[in-house]
Design a protein around this motif. Structure first.
Motif, PDB file in Angstrom:
ATOM      1  N   GLU A  16       0.828  -1.205   0.000  1.00  0.00           N
ATOM      2  CA  GLU A  16       0.000   0.000   0.000  1.00  0.00           C
ATOM      3  C   GLU A  16       0.864   1.258   0.000  1.00  0.00           C
ATOM      4  O   GLU A  16       0.587   2.221  -0.722  1.00  0.00           O
ATOM      5  CB  GLU A  16      -0.942  -0.009   1.208  1.00  0.00           C
ATOM      6  CG  GLU A  16      -1.822   1.220   1.322  1.00  0.00           C
ATOM      7  CD  GLU A  16      -2.864   1.346   0.230  1.00  0.00           C
ATOM      8  OE1 GLU A  16      -3.520   2.404   0.193  1.00  0.00           O
ATOM      9  OE2 GLU A  16      -3.032   0.424  -0.587  1.00  0.00           O
ATOM     10  N   ARG A  57       2.258   1.774  -3.416  1.00  0.00           N
ATOM     11  CA  ARG A  57       1.225   2.262  -4.336  1.00  0.00           C
ATOM     12  C   ARG A  57       1.011   3.759  -4.153  1.00  0.00           C
ATOM     13  O   ARG A  57       0.959   4.528  -5.118  1.00  0.00           O
ATOM     14  CB  ARG A  57      -0.087   1.505  -4.102  1.00  0.00           C
ATOM     15  CG  ARG A  57      -1.190   1.905  -5.092  1.00  0.00           C
ATOM     16  CD  ARG A  57      -2.543   1.360  -4.662  1.00  0.00           C
ATOM     17  NE  ARG A  57      -2.994   1.877  -3.385  1.00  0.00           N
ATOM     18  CZ  ARG A  57      -3.478   3.113  -3.187  1.00  0.00           C
ATOM     19  NH1 ARG A  57      -3.545   3.959  -4.187  1.00  0.00           N
ATOM     20  NH2 ARG A  57      -3.878   3.497  -1.990  1.00  0.00           N
ATOM     21  N   ILE A  58       0.926   4.212  -2.901  1.00  0.00           N
ATOM     22  CA  ILE A  58       0.739   5.636  -2.602  1.00  0.00           C
ATOM     23  C   ILE A  58       1.939   6.436  -3.082  1.00  0.00           C
ATOM     24  O   ILE A  58       1.793   7.505  -3.690  1.00  0.00           O
ATOM     25  CB  ILE A  58       0.490   5.847  -1.095  1.00  0.00           C
ATOM     26  CG1 ILE A  58      -0.879   5.268  -0.711  1.00  0.00           C
ATOM     27  CG2 ILE A  58       0.584   7.320  -0.708  1.00  0.00           C
ATOM     28  CD1 ILE A  58      -1.113   5.166   0.791  1.00  0.00           C
ATOM     29  N   ASN A  59       3.136   5.925  -2.854  1.00  0.00           N
ATOM     30  CA  ASN A  59       4.356   6.595  -3.294  1.00  0.00           C
ATOM     31  C   ASN A  59       4.368   6.757  -4.810  1.00  0.00           C
ATOM     32  O   ASN A  59       4.714   7.821  -5.328  1.00  0.00           O
ATOM     33  CB  ASN A  59       5.580   5.807  -2.816  1.00  0.00           C
ATOM     34  CG  ASN A  59       6.860   6.589  -2.950  1.00  0.00           C
ATOM     35  OD1 ASN A  59       6.857   7.786  -3.179  1.00  0.00           O
ATOM     36  ND2 ASN A  59       7.979   5.890  -2.804  1.00  0.00           N
ATOM     37  N   ALA A  60       3.960   5.716  -5.521  1.00  0.00           N
ATOM     38  CA  ALA A  60       3.918   5.789  -6.989  1.00  0.00           C
ATOM     39  C   ALA A  60       2.904   6.840  -7.448  1.00  0.00           C
ATOM     40  O   ALA A  60       3.160   7.577  -8.412  1.00  0.00           O
ATOM     41  CB  ALA A  60       3.572   4.421  -7.570  1.00  0.00           C
ATOM     42  N   GLU A  61       1.777   6.942  -6.744  1.00  0.00           N
ATOM     43  CA  GLU A  61       0.783   7.966  -7.080  1.00  0.00           C
ATOM     44  C   GLU A  61       1.362   9.365  -6.878  1.00  0.00           C
ATOM     45  O   GLU A  61       1.157  10.250  -7.712  1.00  0.00           O
ATOM     46  CB  GLU A  61      -0.473   7.801  -6.225  1.00  0.00           C
ATOM     47  CG  GLU A  61      -1.342   6.648  -6.624  1.00  0.00           C
ATOM     48  CD  GLU A  61      -2.559   6.503  -5.729  1.00  0.00           C
ATOM     49  OE1 GLU A  61      -2.911   7.461  -4.999  1.00  0.00           O
ATOM     50  OE2 GLU A  61      -3.175   5.425  -5.764  1.00  0.00           O
ATOM     51  N   TYR A  62       2.062   9.564  -5.771  1.00  0.00           N
ATOM     52  CA  TYR A  62       2.695  10.860  -5.517  1.00  0.00           C
ATOM     53  C   TYR A  62       3.712  11.190  -6.599  1.00  0.00           C
ATOM     54  O   TYR A  62       3.792  12.328  -7.066  1.00  0.00           O
ATOM     55  CB  TYR A  62       3.368  10.890  -4.140  1.00  0.00           C
ATOM     56  CG  TYR A  62       2.419  10.995  -2.980  1.00  0.00           C
ATOM     57  CD1 TYR A  62       1.262  11.759  -3.046  1.00  0.00           C
ATOM     58  CD2 TYR A  62       2.686  10.334  -1.793  1.00  0.00           C
ATOM     59  CE1 TYR A  62       0.388  11.854  -1.971  1.00  0.00           C
ATOM     60  CE2 TYR A  62       1.815  10.422  -0.699  1.00  0.00           C
ATOM     61  CZ  TYR A  62       0.675  11.188  -0.810  1.00  0.00           C
ATOM     62  OH  TYR A  62      -0.186  11.286   0.254  1.00  0.00           O
ATOM     63  N   ARG A  63       4.498  10.215  -6.987  1.00  0.00           N
ATOM     64  CA  ARG A  63       5.495  10.446  -8.044  1.00  0.00           C
ATOM     65  C   ARG A  63       4.837  10.821  -9.364  1.00  0.00           C
ATOM     66  O   ARG A  63       5.309  11.711 -10.058  1.00  0.00           O
ATOM     67  CB  ARG A  63       6.369   9.205  -8.225  1.00  0.00           C
ATOM     68  CG  ARG A  63       7.369   9.032  -7.130  1.00  0.00           C
ATOM     69  CD  ARG A  63       8.264   7.850  -7.409  1.00  0.00           C
ATOM     70  NE  ARG A  63       9.213   7.669  -6.334  1.00  0.00           N
ATOM     71  CZ  ARG A  63       9.864   6.564  -6.093  1.00  0.00           C
ATOM     72  NH1 ARG A  63       9.667   5.506  -6.859  1.00  0.00           N
ATOM     73  NH2 ARG A  63      10.716   6.482  -5.097  1.00  0.00           N
ATOM     74  N   ARG A  64       3.743  10.122  -9.710  1.00  0.00           N
ATOM     75  CA  ARG A  64       3.032  10.451 -10.959  1.00  0.00           C
ATOM     76  C   ARG A  64       2.466  11.865 -10.894  1.00  0.00           C
ATOM     77  O   ARG A  64       2.538  12.632 -11.846  1.00  0.00           O
ATOM     78  CB  ARG A  64       1.919   9.437 -11.219  1.00  0.00           C
ATOM     79  CG  ARG A  64       2.401   8.151 -11.830  1.00  0.00           C
ATOM     80  CD  ARG A  64       1.253   7.291 -12.342  1.00  0.00           C
ATOM     81  NE  ARG A  64       0.368   6.818 -11.281  1.00  0.00           N
ATOM     82  CZ  ARG A  64       0.595   5.748 -10.520  1.00  0.00           C
ATOM     83  NH1 ARG A  64       1.670   5.040 -10.693  1.00  0.00           N
ATOM     84  NH2 ARG A  64      -0.272   5.396  -9.592  1.00  0.00           N
ATOM     85  N   ALA A  65       1.874  12.220  -9.754  1.00  0.00           N
ATOM     86  CA  ALA A  65       1.314  13.563  -9.587  1.00  0.00           C
ATOM     87  C   ALA A  65       2.394  14.627  -9.675  1.00  0.00           C
ATOM     88  O   ALA A  65       2.223  15.660 -10.335  1.00  0.00           O
ATOM     89  CB  ALA A  65       0.570  13.664  -8.253  1.00  0.00           C
TER      90      ALA A  65
END
Length: 112
Positions: free
Chosen positions: A91, A94-102
């Motif tokens: 989890e 997953r959150i870290n990857a979302e932050y990186r994409r943003a």
């Protein structure tokens, strides 16, 4: 409930479709193992109106992972803790990857 709604539940990973006996049979384990996994709070089966434990496919996958670890010699309490930590790590990743994409979409680099 219509027949279509009943069939939709068959595709729902979280629908508690399996009795304790059937779940144990599918996993090749005992009902006692499933109780122990529940007592360790790895999974919490839903209770039917009659008070019987019911398991979802998602819960069976988690219990199967616990069974693998126990079969390798890991005590059940430790196996449950490992799985919880693995889930928390997944989890967080997953959150870290979302932050990186943003962040990448807010600050795109331009090739020069």
């Amino acid at each position: 409930m219509t027949a279509g709604e009943s069939f939709d539940r068959l595709d729902d990973d979280d629908y508690p479709a399996y009795t304790m006996g059937r779940a144990a049979e599918m996993l090749g384990t005992t009902q006692g193992f499933l109780r122990a996994v529940g007592e360790a709070r790895l999974i919490t089966p839903l209770r039917s109106e009659g008070g019987h434990r019911r398991y979802s496919r998602y819960q069976l996958r988690i219990a199967a992972r616990a069974r693998e670890l126990v079969d390798q010699g890991t005590p059940i309490e430790a196996a449950c803790r490992i799985i919880i930590l693995e889930d928390q790590l997944e989890e967080a990743q997953r959150i870290n990857a979302e932050y990186r994409r943003a962040a990448a979409s807010e600050n795109p680099t331009t090739a020069g």
